[in-house]
Design a protein around this motif. Structure first.
Motif, PDB file in Angstrom:
ATOM      1  N   LEU A  35      -1.913  -2.582  -2.713  1.00 38.19           N
ATOM      2  CA  LEU A  35      -2.155  -2.416  -1.277  1.00 38.19           C
ATOM      3  C   LEU A  35      -3.105  -3.486  -0.753  1.00 38.19           C
ATOM      4  O   LEU A  35      -2.923  -4.009   0.354  1.00 38.19           O
ATOM      5  CB  LEU A  35      -2.730  -1.030  -1.010  1.00 38.19           C
ATOM      6  CG  LEU A  35      -1.794   0.159  -1.258  1.00 38.19           C
ATOM      7  CD1 LEU A  35      -2.565   1.457  -1.185  1.00 38.19           C
ATOM      8  CD2 LEU A  35      -0.650   0.159  -0.262  1.00 38.19           C
ATOM      9  N   TRP A  95      -5.769  -0.383   9.995  1.00 32.69           N
ATOM     10  CA  TRP A  95      -6.316  -1.293   8.997  1.00 32.69           C
ATOM     11  C   TRP A  95      -7.827  -1.216   8.903  1.00 32.69           C
ATOM     12  O   TRP A  95      -8.401  -1.513   7.847  1.00 32.69           O
ATOM     13  CB  TRP A  95      -5.839  -2.720   9.282  1.00 32.69           C
ATOM     14  CG  TRP A  95      -4.384  -2.879   8.951  1.00 32.69           C
ATOM     15  CD1 TRP A  95      -3.492  -1.884   8.706  1.00 32.69           C
ATOM     16  CD2 TRP A  95      -3.653  -4.103   8.825  1.00 32.69           C
ATOM     17  NE1 TRP A  95      -2.247  -2.405   8.447  1.00 32.69           N
ATOM     18  CE2 TRP A  95      -2.324  -3.768   8.516  1.00 32.69           C
ATOM     19  CE3 TRP A  95      -3.985  -5.439   8.966  1.00 32.69           C
ATOM     20  CZ2 TRP A  95      -1.336  -4.717   8.330  1.00 32.69           C
ATOM     21  CZ3 TRP A  95      -3.005  -6.396   8.779  1.00 32.69           C
ATOM     22  CH2 TRP A  95      -1.693  -6.041   8.455  1.00 32.69           C
ATOM     23  N   MET A 127      -2.014  -6.181   2.134  1.00 33.54           N
ATOM     24  CA  MET A 127      -2.743  -6.300   3.393  1.00 33.54           C
ATOM     25  C   MET A 127      -3.249  -7.729   3.584  1.00 33.54           C
ATOM     26  O   MET A 127      -3.189  -8.279   4.695  1.00 33.54           O
ATOM     27  CB  MET A 127      -3.909  -5.313   3.397  1.00 33.54           C
ATOM     28  CG  MET A 127      -4.645  -5.234   4.718  1.00 33.54           C
ATOM     29  SD  MET A 127      -5.802  -3.850   4.709  1.00 33.54           S
ATOM     30  CE  MET A 127      -6.641  -4.146   6.253  1.00 33.54           C
ATOM     31  N   LEU A 131      -2.296   1.658   5.801  1.00 30.50           N
ATOM     32  CA  LEU A 131      -1.585   0.378   5.869  1.00 30.50           C
ATOM     33  C   LEU A 131      -0.263   0.544   6.611  1.00 30.50           C
ATOM     34  O   LEU A 131       0.078  -0.254   7.491  1.00 30.50           O
ATOM     35  CB  LEU A 131      -1.346  -0.150   4.456  1.00 30.50           C
ATOM     36  CG  LEU A 131      -0.616  -1.493   4.355  1.00 30.50           C
ATOM     37  CD1 LEU A 131      -1.391  -2.586   5.061  1.00 30.50           C
ATOM     38  CD2 LEU A 131      -0.396  -1.865   2.901  1.00 30.50           C
ATOM     39  N   GLN A 159     -11.127   0.827   1.146  1.00 31.69           N
ATOM     40  CA  GLN A 159     -10.821  -0.081   0.048  1.00 31.69           C
ATOM     41  C   GLN A 159     -12.108  -0.583  -0.596  1.00 31.69           C
ATOM     42  O   GLN A 159     -12.946  -1.184   0.068  1.00 31.69           O
ATOM     43  CB  GLN A 159     -10.014  -1.280   0.570  1.00 31.69           C
ATOM     44  CG  GLN A 159      -9.517  -2.218  -0.502  1.00 31.69           C
ATOM     45  CD  GLN A 159      -8.356  -1.653  -1.293  1.00 31.69           C
ATOM     46  OE1 GLN A 159      -8.570  -1.040  -2.329  1.00 31.69           O
ATOM     47  NE2 GLN A 159      -7.138  -1.851  -0.807  1.00 31.69           N
ATOM     48  N   CYS A 200      -8.443   1.246   6.377  1.00 34.32           N
ATOM     49  CA  CYS A 200      -8.174   0.693   5.046  1.00 34.32           C
ATOM     50  C   CYS A 200      -9.365  -0.118   4.547  1.00 34.32           C
ATOM     51  O   CYS A 200      -9.740  -0.030   3.375  1.00 34.32           O
ATOM     52  CB  CYS A 200      -6.928  -0.192   5.068  1.00 34.32           C
ATOM     53  SG  CYS A 200      -5.387   0.705   5.284  1.00 34.32           S
TER      54      CYS A 200
END
Length: 949
Positions: free
Chosen positions: A670, A641, A674, A636, A648, A644
């Motif tokens: 987080l 991204w 985001m 992040l 995630q 991520c």
């Protein structure tokens, strides 16, 4: 030129089924012998050179020769290859080849008879500027030290270098496993097992990885009792065995049955050979390269997996006879490995002897030296109708105790589950197995059914207060999200009462220690006797239970201290937990501490190399959740991204992936952050509502600090100010009796966000500044920079317009036109403090490598800085001055570099526009120009730094 004389760049793998090194991508290594080759190919006047490239099968000779050929071509030298063993034996005509040139002659050990005389004649007359590379396997030569025969009469002017290739170091295997399997499927444990099976042989490592890449569970595939050897390895072993004599073949077969490093005497006895014949056969087996001397009088396969290939080729009667001899040999020694004896008796077909050995193994304190072999023995016992339940129960108990402190596999847990259903087991034996299995499921494998298994064990262990305390203490651990804080305290009360009733000092210590962990986790202000500072250090003495309780308490408390922002205490606790006892007897706890160390480095701002190390630990037992959380934070902050999104988990999967609650809260924070940055209000609010509900259920409000500020932002973005204010009030109430630096700073940030939303920017600036001061005292630079950025933003927004106009006019009048970059705010300027905060935040972001945060802070400066620009923007102002726009040509401008970095990380044009305070249309034009300049085929291939462009 001859048809077998061709460019080395066009080389293919030799045929014939032998193990060879290939030229696929592997772990990067510097080019061996580069300086020697470069000097020898510098020009036609250089002295001729000879490179003897030796290595066993599959060590990468072909790969290295190809790399040398590519390097030589880059240095404007001819690159030629001759493979006499591949077909035609006619040597090439080199008279017309101009120097400098590199000639590679491959596989001299398999070359026809005329090749070596031709090589000797060529080298005696070799012209300046020529480098000749001769590759060979020394084990397959008549004299391993003389690939060109005895006394080849090489001229004095010839420069000679020998390059020996052997097995990879462990790091090479780990690097290739990470590349092929990816970070989530490759762990250090898997790579170490792979390295062990392949003996570090590069080709065997690659072949095994090709197979593992197609499996769903690579770790489980490598833990199987019988790992099938790759086809290439099996063919190579068969070819080498065919060239051995009778005695050497018998010795190799004996080594395959015994496994590991065996003594010469044992190998001879299993092979059925006398001292003289056995000694001569062993020498021949060693010279063949199949066996190696691992230690004085200890011999085993160069590639351990080759033993499976040898065994698979043996007829059944011969294999059974060898296993029976192995069992007899192992029982003659002083210290008998009964697990190994049982293994050989079973494969030798002697069932009565097998069951007797299994009974002895159950009482053997060294039975678990090889947990995999113990699991295999248990599986074989469970398959019998006349199961010796007593032996199975005792062996299972030893296995469970060993598994909890070591690094168990899913196979261990599964076989323990099969044992639990046996009706012959006594209740307390079943309860102890169930307890240890539940603890392994919950802590090592992060499976939620572990808690239910542990609760069942409590009721089965009424006659064992020591084990009941162990189970109750595990249920009281506050890190789990399965129970709320009230339930954790309830389980602790039961543990304390049970310990006091037993009066056992170790049980009392266990109850005290878990109460101290609860106090640290919650940030309790009152003194609690079991706090880590009051606990003794593990002493490594004979009481392993005491050492385990103390080590676990210190390890858990260190983890809680990191999440609470007490980073100095966390470092002290990690040092106290890292004892010789833990390293030797509790590698799982040691791995947990290694994961906590990753989080500690993240908070301290020690980001150099942190991402690389975390990726290497992403699937490791004890480190996977820490590594995943660290990579999410870094991704992040750095604008990666897409990474991520990959790391995630889905909203419903969060408790399963992050089974310990503070990790789940941090990951949720987080996720919200985001989503807010992407203006995805619905996702941000859904995540905020869900984690707040779970925080309320858990009741440990100090951990809310990792999600509360971002949840408040989400609610305010959605227009739910009442929800945000109620949550902040609930957060504050939860911190009245509890405290942590991270939570205290987060509460200040929440209140600052509410004030900023209400237009009270001066008040918001003060609250953000106080939060930054808390993080500065904690030693958390990234969190401090986030608060400084917000404080600077609010300070610039709150600055009166007339002050900005006056300061700008005064500065311009005093400094003169064109000096804006150097002017900055004047003394007493209200913008001086906010600018200083923003510039400091930008400096910290840049030093950490937090590129997305740095670009966002730079965009804020551009948008809000007064007319006398910030010093942080001086370079940009200098670029903008002069005669029109600077001419960058095919190079990227500073703004294009910023856009490229964000686009490569996966941000959309709209998200980039928001971060850099540009219009989406402007960003679209930037991206078009960047892709045209860089010839990138997609946004992911755009340069991410100035160096890349």
């Amino acid at each position: 030129m001859s048809t077998n004389f061709r460019s080395a760049a066009e080389s293919a793998l030799p045929s014939g089924g032998a193990v060879t090194g290939d030229d696929r991508t592997g772990p990067f290594q510097p080019l061996p012998g580069e300086a020697f080759l470069r000097a020898s190919l510098a020009g036609a006047e250089c002295r001729p050179a000879l490179v003897l490239l030796e290595g066993g099968a599959g060590t990468g000779k072909t790969t290295l020769a190809a790399r040398w050929a590519r390097a030589a071509a880059d240095w404007d030298a001819r690159t030629l290859r001759h493979t006499p063993a591949a077909g035609s034996t006619a040597p090439p005509d080199l008279t017309a080849v101009e120097a400098p040139a590199l000639l590679v002659v491959e596989d001299v050990h398999r070359a026809p008879d005329g090749t070596v005389p031709w090589l000797r004649a060529w080298l005696r007359e070799a012209r300046p500027g020529f480098v000749t590379v001769v590759s060979y396997r020394p084990a397959e030569l008549p004299d391993p030290a003389c690939p060109l025969g005895l006394d080849p009469e090489l001229p004095p002017a010839l420069r000679i270098r020998r390059e020996r290739l052997g097995p990879w170091e462990r790091e090479g295997t780990r690097a290739l496993a990470l590349e092929v399997l990816g970070p989530e499927r490759s762990s250090e444990r898997l790579a170490d097992r792979l390295h062990l099976l392949a003996g570090g042989n590069p080709q065997t490592v690659r072949d095994l990885l090709d197979v593992l890449a197609e499996t769903t569970d690579a770790a489980a595939a490598l833990q199987d009792e019988e790992v099938e050897p790759p086809v290439r390895l099996s063919q190579h072993i068969a070819a080498r065995m065919a060239s051995l004599g009778e005695e050497a073949t018998a010795l190799v077969r004996a080594a395959a049955v015994l496994g590991g490093g065996s003594r010469e005497r044992d190998l001879r006895r299993v092979a059925g050979l006398g001292r003289s014949a056995g000694g001569a056969g062993l020498v021949r087996a060693l010279r063949s390269g199949l066996l190696e001397e691992r230690a004085p009088d200890r011999y085993g396969f160069t590639i351990p997996l080759a033993a499976s290939a040898v065994l698979a080729s043996l007829p059944g009667p011969i294999r059974c006879t060898l296993h029976r001899r192995a069992a007899d040999v192992l029982t003659r020694g002083g210290e008998v490995s009964w697990v190994a004896v049982a293994h050989h008796e079973r494969l030798g077909g002697r069932e009565g002897a097998w069951l007797r050995a299994a009974e002895r193994a159950a009482d053997d304190p060294n039975a678990l030296a090889d947990p995999g072999a113990a699991v295999s023995l248990l599986r074989s016992l469970l398959g019998r109708p006349d199961l010796p339940a007593r032996a199975a129960g005792r062996l299972a108990l030893g296995l469970t105790r060993n598994a909890l402190l070591t690094l168990p596999s899913a196979g261990t847990v599964d076989v323990l589950g099969q044992i639990l259903v046996l009706s012959q087991l006594a209740d307390e034996v079943r309860g102890e197995i169930r307890l240890e299995r539940g603890l392994v499921l919950n802590s090592q494998l992060c499976r939620s059914e572990g808690k239910a298994e542990t609760e069942r064990a409590v009721s089965e262990l009424r006659a064992r207060p020591d084990l009941r305390v162990r189970a109750l203490a595990a249920l009281a651990n506050p890190l789990s999200a399965v129970y709320g804080l009230d339930a954790n305290l309830h389980w602790w009360e039961r543990a304390r009462a049970t310990a006091e009733a037993s009066g056992d000092p170790t049980d009392l210590l266990a109850a005290r220690a878990v109460r101290g962990t609860i106090a640290v986790a919650c940030g309790e202000r009152r003194r609690v006797p079991g706090r880590p500072g009051r606990l003794p250090d593990p002493d490594g003495g004979p009481d392993s239970r005491r050492n385990e309780y103390l080590t676990r308490a210190l390890s858990n408390a260190a983890c809680c201290a990191v999440f609470n922002g007490d980073l100095r205490q966390a470092a002290v606790l990690l040092r106290r937990s890292a004892t010789p006892w833990a390293a030797a007897a509790a590698p799982f706890i040691t791995q947990c501490d290694r994961g906590t160390e990753l989080l500690l480095r993240l908070e301290r701002g020690e980001w150099s190399g942190l991402g690389r190390e975390s990726r290497g630990l992403l699937s490791g037992v004890g480190t996977r959740v820490d590594a995943r959380l660290v990579l999410l934070h870094l991704g992040l902050a750095q604008g990666a991204w897409e990474d991520c999104v990959t790391l995630q988990p889905g909203l419903e999967d969060m408790p399963r992936v992050f089974s310990q609650f503070p990790y789940e809260v941090s990951a949720a924070g987080l996720r919200i952050r985001m989503a807010v940055a992407r203006q995805n209000t619905a996702e941000a609010v859904a995540s905020a509502d869900r984690i707040w509900h779970r925080l309320r259920a858990k009741g440990v409000w100090v951990w809310a600090g990792h999600a509360a500020p971002w949840a408040v932002e989400a609610w305010l973005l959605a227009g739910r100010e009442d929800t945000a204010r109620a949550a902040v009030a609930e957060f504050a109430a939860g911190l009245r009796a509890h405290h942590s630096r991270t939570a205290g700073a987060a509460l200040l940030r929440c209140r600052a966000l509410l004030a900023e939303h209400a237009g009270e920017h001066s008040e918001a600036r003060g609250l953000f500044g106080r939060a930054a001061l808390v993080h500065e005292r904690s030693g958390a630079p990234y969190r401090r920079a986030l608060d400084l950025e917000a404080a600077g933003r609010c300070g610039l927004v709150a600055r009166p317009p007339e002050a900005e106009a006056g300061a700008g006019a005064g500065a311009e009048a005093e400094a003169g036109p064109g000096a804006e970059a150097e002017a900055g705010p004047g003394p007493g300027d209200p913008a001086e403090g906010p600018l200083r905060d923003l510039e400091e935040a930008l400096r910290v972001f840049a030093s950490l490598g937090a590129s997305w945060d740095a670009l966002r802070a730079r965009g804020t400066l551009r948008e809000l800085a007064p007319s006398g620009p910030s010093r942080a923007l001086a370079a940009d102002a200098a670029d903008a001055r002069g005669r029109g726009r600077p001419a960058y040509g095919d190079a990227l401008s500073p703004r294009e570099q910023e856009v490229a970095a964000l686009a490569a990380g996966g941000l959309t044009n709209r998200e980039i526009a928001g971060a850099l305070h540009l219009s989406p249309r402007t960003v679209e034009q930037h991206v078009y120009r960047i892709m045209r300049k860089t010839h990138a085929v997609s946004r992911r291939h755009l340069p991410t730094s100035r160096a890349d462009s």
